[in-house]
Design an enzyme around this catalytic site. Sequence first.
Site, short mmCIF file in Angstrom:
data_model
loop_
_atom_site.label_atom_id
_atom_site.label_comp_id
_atom_site.label_asym_id
_atom_site.label_seq_id
_atom_site.Cartn_x
_atom_site.Cartn_y
_atom_site.Cartn_z
N GLY A 1 43.91 39.07 47.24
CA GLY A 1 44.44 39.50 46.44
C GLY A 1 43.48 40.28 45.62
CD GLN B 1 40.96 41.11 38.59
OE1 GLN B 1 40.24 40.28 39.03
NE2 GLN B 1 41.30 42.45 38.88
CB SER B 2 40.42 39.54 46.82
OG SER B 2 39.40 38.80 48.14
CG ASN B 3 36.39 35.26 42.85
OD1 ASN B 3 36.72 35.55 42.62
ND2 ASN B 3 37.41 34.35 43.03
CB CYS C 1 38.06 41.16 48.53
SG CYS C 1 39.23 40.60 49.57
#
Length: 327
Positions: A73, A75-77, A79
């Site tokens: 997503g 706000q992916s941590n 990524c």
Amino acid sequence: MNIDRLPRVCLAEFPTPIHYLENLSKSTGGPGIFMKRDDLTSLGLGGNKTRKLEFLIGEALKQGKDTLVTAGGIQSNHCRLTAAAANRAGLDCHLVLNGEPPIHPNGNLLLDRIYGATIHFCTRPARDARMDEVAEELTRDGKAPYVIPVGGSNAVGAVGYVNAMLELADQMEEMEIEPDAIVFATSSGGTQAGLALGAKYKGFKGNVLGISIDQTKTGDEPFPPILERIANQAAERLNIPDRMRADEFDLDCSYLGAGYALPGDLEFNAIRALARLEGILLGPVYTARAMGGLLDLIQKGGFTKDQTVLFWHTGGSPELFAWPDQF
Ligand SMILES: Cc1ncc(COP(=O)(O)O)c(C=O)c1O
């Protein structure tokens, strides 16, 4: 166990600390609460993906790859940490993010940009296919992409959390603590699969309780068989005899709220409580939901005063900056 022979790069310093949360424990009047601080893994503002990425990037380098491709997503941590880790390892990084690009990037998305990752936006249903397309395009351009599944949750990544359980076992012995339960946020499964397998391997007696962020036990894609597959493939990779059955995973799906990345009172109250009692930051999407679930379980009498719980903080505080209006 052949963990020391598996390809791995060093991305952070371990062990992460364990802190006793005295103020929080007192305020609930319930069990003693310890916290394992994987939010403090020393790469790119921390989080659980670092442990998985050590083994995933080790494998990518062994295979001669030069570019990481992963997805999540906006706000992916996962990524954000993949982009940071790629830079450390000298690899390029392409991120497939589902969602609309905001006018002012913030939180993890801002960090992805600072790390210089190439970002491909798409819709949620198109995400998996887009990741394959990006990998194909890169191959056509003469690059050697290594595709990391969402959340880094496959057998290679889950080994990072088997290793984390070995680390915890040493710390528990040193600190002379035996938690009745380890509680954490679970979503793509690598963390829970690794911890549960590691716990079985070490003969840990307490519960290994995943608070589900977005997964369910039934429906089109029930989560326990996914956990079983990841754990058992990791066991094969590690060459250990232990195997997990789907029904052995301890999973609480009561806190799904309005859905993934849609935090509400449960999450925002947990964030305020931890910040104000302990000076510790949770992330609205994962760790605040898991902590909110734990506090609710304590309130309902799920743990007694003489018990001990270890909350595994898996990170995610950069997500906070995407919810400025809540505070
Ligand atoms: C902060 C945080 N905690 C927990 C999780 C869940 O871990 P897993 O995907 O291994 O289930 C994630 C996954 O992205 C995360 O970012």
